[in-house]
Design an enzyme around this catalytic site. Structure first.
Site, PDB file in Angstrom:
ATOM      1  N   GLU A 169      14.503 -14.768  12.363  1.00  0.00           N
ATOM      2  CA  GLU A 169      14.244 -15.522  10.748  1.00  0.00           C
ATOM      3  C   GLU A 169      15.158 -16.366  11.347  1.00  0.00           C
ATOM      4  O   GLU A 169      17.104 -15.992  11.770  1.00  0.00           O
ATOM      5  CB  GLU A 169      14.303 -14.394   9.955  1.00  0.00           C
ATOM      6  CG  GLU A 169      14.597 -15.409   8.643  1.00  0.00           C
ATOM      7  CD  GLU A 169      15.283 -13.925   7.319  1.00  0.00           C
ATOM      8  OE1 GLU A 169      14.445 -13.047   7.672  1.00  0.00           O
ATOM      9  OE2 GLU A 169      15.495 -14.270   6.684  1.00  0.00           O
ATOM     10  N   GLU A 174      19.475 -20.700   1.411  1.00  0.00           N
ATOM     11  CA  GLU A 174      19.247 -19.433   0.409  1.00  0.00           C
ATOM     12  C   GLU A 174      20.449 -19.761  -0.457  1.00  0.00           C
ATOM     13  O   GLU A 174      22.021 -20.245  -0.338  1.00  0.00           O
ATOM     14  CB  GLU A 174      19.628 -18.384   0.846  1.00  0.00           C
ATOM     15  CG  GLU A 174      18.611 -17.693   1.652  1.00  0.00           C
ATOM     16  CD  GLU A 174      18.403 -16.809   2.250  1.00  0.00           C
ATOM     17  OE1 GLU A 174      17.734 -15.740   1.778  1.00  0.00           O
ATOM     18  OE2 GLU A 174      19.901 -16.462   3.152  1.00  0.00           O
TER      19      GLU A 174
END
Length: 420
Positions: A169, A174
């Site tokens: 990932e 974020e």
């Protein structure tokens, strides 16, 4: 490590994990970095993009995006139900995709904790586009507020067979609402997942909030490194050596995800200060790649003079200079997806990895250090990743034999370069 408190993002529903769409290489060169003169990107060929052009209210392009649905919590105890409705993901008619998190009014939607409190959207390219290596970037204006969690990220296309985190990932961006001026870039893999993910945080100077304006979030991914940047400023580089002996799983195609979560283990839930609806506005998403072996081409500077390897020598330490363009091999440069500029089988190198003004530039055996990594910006600057300084013709001269060096970027003509 960034986000030591971050929970894992496990596999999702609504995605068919069989990738059948071939990548279509674009023939047009794209300067995929930001126009800001601190971009960390090579000259590459754009392979995929969505500029979100279309009528207001239209759904995202189904040939590019799959809208996931469900309220499972997605491994993080998130509170939203992801829908395929244009009330949660739609074009605005001004070249943007708007992802909207709302308070739920549909009593029929069930979440892991009971009746769903919120709805939002999550889009991915698993069925339509995957790619290994290159530059992945998006220009996004994120929302703000406690419990709000926007993200731009990628998962390995083998998720359905090897599972998370073995698939890998890459979190390009974020943000959690309680940190309005900070974003996080992180990778997750076997032995370094969840709260042990590897990465870093980036904060805007002066306490400015990311929700106040659009920002360009990007990673430049090569076989031996992943580099994160915001508005062209690189803030973290990871290599296989950083995994502590664990497997580096960033060696196969990944797909792209955009989502706006509400609540979850990391951000916590909304509170009385959190306003709804919340919107994540995306101007574009782009991917680019070197598309295989890059073509060799001249690099021209002040006075139309060519960047030249002195004496056409391939010896380590050979000076790099300006010279009248002749078309010979000493003036033919390949610009790779890993950020290197190569001629005669070796790399353009800042001597000694120096970060000082006036550091000489030379030809040297390629060694994958930042002293040999260059960013070419839309403003036609070549910027040394190690020094964060511009490739410069010494003394503002265009004479044959003028040495090249690195120097603080000034925008002057002796720091401007054209390729081809």
């Amino acid at each position: 490590m960034a986000a030591a408190h971050r929970a894992r993002r496990r596999s999702f529903g609504g995605v068919v994990l069989v990738i059948t769409t071939a990548l279509i290489a674009a023939a047009l060169l794209s300067f995929s970095g930001s126009v800001a003169p601190r971009a960390n990107a090579a000259v590459t060929a754009q392979t995929w993009s969505d500029e979100f052009d279309g009528a207001a209210g239209r759904a995202p392009d189904a040939t590019k995006w799959t809208l996931e649905t469900g309220g499972s919590g997605f491994g993080n105890h998130e509170l939203q139900y992801y829908t395929s409705s244009t009330s949660n993901a739609a074009l605005d008619g001004q070249g943007h995709l708007v992802i909207t998190a709302r308070k739920n009014t549909d009593a029929g939607l069930g979440c892991w904790y009971g009746p769903c409190q919120y709805t939002s959207a999550r889009l991915n390219t698993a069925q339509t586009f995957t790619q290994a290596y290159g530059r992945f970037e998006a220009r996004i204006k994120i929302p703000s507020g406690q419990g709000i969690w926007p993200a731009f990220w990628m998962l390995g296309n083998d998720l359905g067979t090897v599972g998370w985190p073995h698939s890998g990932e890459i979190d390009i961006m974020e943000n959690i609402g309680r940190e309005p001026n900070t974003v996080h870039g992180t990778v997750h893999g076997p032995g370094y997942s969840g709260s042990g993910g590897l990465g870093s945080a980036y904060s805007l100077p002066g306490g400015r909030a990311f929700a106040d304006d659009f920002r360009v979030f990007a990673v430049d991914w090569s076989p031996n490194s992943i580099v994160w940047s915001v508005d062209g400023t690189a803030y973290k580089t990871l290599t296989p050596a950083d995994t502590g002996g664990n497997k580096w799983v960033f060696d196969h195609p990944f797909f792209i995800i955009l989502n706006l979560a509400v609540g979850g283990d990391w951000p916590g839930g909304p509170d009385g200060s959190t306003a709804f609806p919340q919107t994540m506005t995306v101007d574009y998403v782009r991917a680019s790649s070197s598309g295989g072996a890059p073509a060799a081409r001249p690099v021209r500077g002040i006075g139309g003079m060519c960047v030249d390897v002195a004496g056409a020598s391939s010896a380590d330490g050979t000076p790099i200079q300006l010279h009248t363009c002749t078309g010979n091999a000493a003036q033919q440069w390949t610009i790779g997806g890993d950020g290197t500029l190569r001629a005669l089988g070796k790399c353009l190198d800042v001597a000694g990895g120096s970060t000082a003004d006036g550091a000489v530039v030379q030809l040297y055996t390629c060694n994958d250090t930042n002293a040999q990594k260059w960013a070419y910006t839309a403003a036609h600057d070549f910027i040394s990743i190690a020094a964060n300084k511009c490739l410069d013709a010494k003394g503002n001269s265009s004479a044959d034999g003028t040495r090249l060096q690195t120097w603080t970027c000034t925008g002057a003509a002796n720091q401007k370069w054209t390729v081809g």
